[in-house]
Design a protein around this motif. Structure first.
Motif, short mmCIF file in Angstrom:
data_model
loop_
_atom_site.label_atom_id
_atom_site.label_comp_id
_atom_site.label_asym_id
_atom_site.label_seq_id
_atom_site.Cartn_x
_atom_site.Cartn_y
_atom_site.Cartn_z
N PHE A 134 0.84 -1.41 -0.13
CA PHE A 134 -0.05 0.11 -0.01
C PHE A 134 0.82 1.15 0.06
O PHE A 134 1.83 1.38 0.94
CB PHE A 134 -1.00 0.05 1.25
CG PHE A 134 -2.13 -1.01 1.17
CD1 PHE A 134 -3.08 -0.82 0.71
CD2 PHE A 134 -1.88 -2.19 1.98
CE1 PHE A 134 -4.14 -2.10 0.58
CE2 PHE A 134 -2.54 -3.52 2.02
CZ PHE A 134 -3.83 -3.23 1.22
N ARG A 135 0.84 2.14 -1.03
CA ARG A 135 1.37 3.55 -1.11
C ARG A 135 1.34 4.13 -0.01
O ARG A 135 2.15 5.09 0.56
CB ARG A 135 1.18 3.80 -2.40
CG ARG A 135 2.36 5.04 -2.73
CD ARG A 135 2.23 5.44 -4.12
NE ARG A 135 0.87 6.00 -4.34
CZ ARG A 135 0.26 7.60 -4.35
NH1 ARG A 135 1.34 8.35 -3.77
NH2 ARG A 135 -0.97 7.87 -4.55
N ARG A 136 0.00 4.33 0.42
CA ARG A 136 -0.61 5.10 1.60
C ARG A 136 -1.15 4.52 2.40
O ARG A 136 -1.88 3.61 2.14
CB ARG A 136 -0.98 6.45 1.08
CG ARG A 136 -0.42 7.58 0.06
CD ARG A 136 -1.17 8.24 -0.40
NE ARG A 136 -2.38 7.85 -1.20
CZ ARG A 136 -3.28 8.40 -1.94
NH1 ARG A 136 -3.29 10.00 -2.08
NH2 ARG A 136 -4.30 7.81 -2.54
N SER A 137 -1.21 4.87 3.62
CA SER A 137 -1.93 4.01 4.84
C SER A 137 -3.43 4.21 4.61
O SER A 137 -4.21 3.22 4.97
CB SER A 137 -1.45 4.53 6.23
OG SER A 137 -0.17 4.34 6.50
N ARG A 138 -3.90 5.40 4.16
CA ARG A 138 -5.38 5.53 3.98
C ARG A 138 -5.76 4.75 2.87
O ARG A 138 -6.88 4.94 2.73
CB ARG A 138 -5.43 6.95 3.83
CG ARG A 138 -5.01 7.72 2.46
CD ARG A 138 -5.17 9.14 2.37
NE ARG A 138 -4.91 9.71 1.36
CZ ARG A 138 -4.98 11.09 0.77
NH1 ARG A 138 -5.65 11.83 1.73
NH2 ARG A 138 -4.45 11.62 -0.38
N ASP A 139 -5.02 4.25 2.02
CA ASP A 139 -5.28 3.27 0.93
C ASP A 139 -6.05 1.88 1.47
O ASP A 139 -6.83 1.33 0.70
CB ASP A 139 -4.28 3.08 0.15
CG ASP A 139 -3.80 4.12 -0.91
OD1 ASP A 139 -4.63 5.18 -1.13
OD2 ASP A 139 -2.71 4.25 -1.50
N VAL A 140 -5.49 1.57 2.58
CA VAL A 140 -6.22 0.55 3.29
C VAL A 140 -7.79 0.44 3.72
O VAL A 140 -8.45 -0.41 3.32
CB VAL A 140 -5.45 0.20 4.53
CG1 VAL A 140 -5.79 -1.21 5.31
CG2 VAL A 140 -4.00 0.18 4.47
N GLY A 141 -8.11 1.80 3.96
CA GLY A 141 -9.42 1.97 4.14
C GLY A 141 -10.14 1.57 3.04
O GLY A 141 -11.35 0.95 2.97
N ALA A 142 -9.91 2.05 1.84
CA ALA A 142 -10.56 1.91 0.44
C ALA A 142 -10.27 0.33 0.05
O ALA A 142 -11.49 -0.19 -0.47
CB ALA A 142 -9.95 2.99 -0.50
N HIS A 143 -9.19 -0.26 0.47
CA HIS A 143 -9.06 -1.43 0.00
C HIS A 143 -10.25 -2.37 0.88
O HIS A 143 -10.35 -3.49 0.28
CB HIS A 143 -7.62 -1.95 0.44
CG HIS A 143 -7.34 -3.42 0.23
ND1 HIS A 143 -7.48 -4.10 -1.14
CD2 HIS A 143 -7.27 -4.59 1.14
CE1 HIS A 143 -6.87 -5.23 -0.75
NE2 HIS A 143 -7.02 -5.75 0.48
N LEU A 144 -10.19 -2.23 2.00
CA LEU A 144 -11.54 -2.88 2.72
C LEU A 144 -12.95 -2.35 2.78
O LEU A 144 -13.84 -2.94 3.25
CB LEU A 144 -11.03 -2.57 4.43
CG LEU A 144 -9.96 -3.22 4.68
CD1 LEU A 144 -9.23 -3.03 6.15
CD2 LEU A 144 -9.72 -4.79 4.53
N GLY A 145 -13.26 -1.58 1.73
CA GLY A 145 -14.54 -1.24 1.64
C GLY A 145 -15.18 -0.30 2.63
O GLY A 145 -16.24 -0.18 2.67
N LEU A 146 -14.17 0.72 3.10
CA LEU A 146 -14.69 1.50 4.15
C LEU A 146 -14.82 2.90 3.82
O LEU A 146 -14.92 3.92 4.74
CB LEU A 146 -13.79 1.47 5.64
CG LEU A 146 -14.00 0.03 6.35
CD1 LEU A 146 -12.60 -0.03 7.32
CD2 LEU A 146 -15.37 0.03 7.01
N THR A 147 -14.74 3.22 2.34
CA THR A 147 -14.81 4.52 2.15
C THR A 147 -16.13 4.64 1.02
O THR A 147 -16.70 3.69 0.58
CB THR A 147 -13.60 4.90 1.01
OG1 THR A 147 -13.35 3.98 0.05
CG2 THR A 147 -12.37 4.85 1.76
N ARG B 45 -0.03 2.09 9.49
CA ARG B 45 0.92 2.94 9.99
C ARG B 45 1.87 2.49 11.08
O ARG B 45 2.91 2.37 10.80
CB ARG B 45 0.29 4.35 10.37
CG ARG B 45 1.49 5.50 10.52
CD ARG B 45 2.37 5.71 9.28
NE ARG B 45 1.52 6.11 8.19
CZ ARG B 45 1.29 7.49 7.91
NH1 ARG B 45 1.66 8.38 8.80
NH2 ARG B 45 0.65 7.51 6.69
N MET B 46 1.25 1.79 12.10
CA MET B 46 1.94 1.14 13.16
C MET B 46 2.77 0.17 12.62
O MET B 46 3.83 -0.02 13.06
CB MET B 46 0.95 0.91 14.18
CG MET B 46 0.40 1.97 15.03
SD MET B 46 -0.95 1.56 16.18
CE MET B 46 0.16 0.27 17.42
#
Length: 330
Positions: A224-237, A311-312
């Motif tokens: 994941f290039r950015r940590s916030r991409d994980v939210g989109a990957h999991l369908g939370l956006t 991020r952690m």
């Protein structure tokens, strides 16, 4: 000359189509849906492949692992993208699907899917088995309640016929409770020896199940290039539809791993309602709840948790309870 192959995998047999760099069909083959059989069939052609694509499915991880170990340039492509690209074909057959996959692989109109490591697939299977057992346990409990409603839930008045119905269900529930306990113990044992999971569990609201679900879903944080991409990957956006003057932002997409998304949602609920210790994250979530309601706040905090956990893991950092910097030693 460069060659490309598309593999339409089914349970017993795989249809193979090989095309050249101009898109001309060179060979069409069939092989058993086993890694060794596919390797032998592809190697027997004597062609040097640029890319070999197969659609993501339940067998794709196993087949991809076997093909890559044999030195073949295999990759998995996203199912939705492949379906959209092949939707114009009037007839759906295994042969046509293999042809479509070969052309998608040749032209580059695909999105590659990350194939998880064996430990992460094993952890995902463990969590999935436990959730399935819990769902079936709930179904049987509801069935017992439905039977007992026939006698007004008065056990003293249950006759022999009702007892003969209820007792087998209660025996199954007793067995399932013991098996669920064993699966839960396996989850706790896996988390206990996993440093990454133990680090993630320092976040308020995140327990062993959420930590292991996040660990098995992300697998490699650097993908994941950015940590916030994980939210989109999991369908939370939120979904978005924009066309001309129309711009609609809807509910969350709910794409990606449902198991991890559900675990993060439950962790967010725990953080907002049960955690007593104050943190900047909880304060932010409560402000969202005051403005937009608790349901949307749980989704927002779940998305924030996905970003924080990634991020952690990436930075090997500890959870920060507040935005104030940690005091430095004199």
């Amino acid at each position: 000359m460069r060659y490309y192959a598309g593999l339409d995998v089914s349970l017993e047999e795989t249809a193979i189509c090989i095309v050249d760099e101009a898109g001309k069909v060179i060979r069409e083959l069939r092989a058993t849906s086993e890694a060794d059989a596919l390797i032998e069939t592809l190697s027997a052609t004597g062609l040097g492949f640029e890319r070999i694509g197969l659609e993501a499915c339940s067998l794709s991880s196993w087949l991809h692992q076997g093909l890559t170990r044999a030195g073949l340039p295999a990759l998995c492509i996203e199912t939705r993208a492949a379906k959209a690209a092949m939707g114009a074909m009037p007839n759906k057959t295994d042969r046509n699907d293999a042809r479509g996959l070969a052309q998608i692989i040749r032209t580059g109109w695909y999105r590659a899917v990350h194939v998880k490591s064996a430990p992460c697939r094993s952890a995902r299977a463990l969590l999935g088995a436990r959730r399935t057992m819990l769902n079936k346990q709930r179904d049987i409990e509801n069935a017992v309640r439905a039977v007992l409603r026939e006698v007004g839930l008065e056990l003293a008045s249950v006759d022999a016929a009702i007892s003969d119905i209820v007792e087998p269900l209660l025996a199954v529930l007793d067995t399932m409770a013991r098996q669920i306990e064993q699966l839960t113990k396996r989850v706790l044992d896996a988390v206990r020896v996993e440093p990454i999971c133990r680090r993630l569990m320092t976040v308020p609201g995140v327990g062993p199940l959420t930590a292991l679900a996040s660990r098995s879903t992300v697998d490699q944080p650097e993908r994941f290039r950015r940590s916030r991409d994980v939210g989109a990957h999991l369908g939370l956006t939120p979904r978005r539809y924009q066309s001309g003057e129309t711009d609609i932002q809807g509910r969350i997409s709910r794409c990606g791993d449902e198991l991890a998304r559900t675990a993060l949602y439950e962790a967010a609920h725990t953080l907002l309602t049960r955690c007593q210790k104050w943190s900047t994250l909880k304060a932010w979530g409560m402000r969202v709840a005051q403005r937009r309601g608790m349901a949307k706040a749980r989704v927002a905090v779940a998305r924030k948790l996905a970003v924080i956990l990634h991020r952690m893991w990436s930075n090997e950092a500890e959870f920060r309870w507040s935005k104030a910097p940690a005091p430095t030693a004199a």
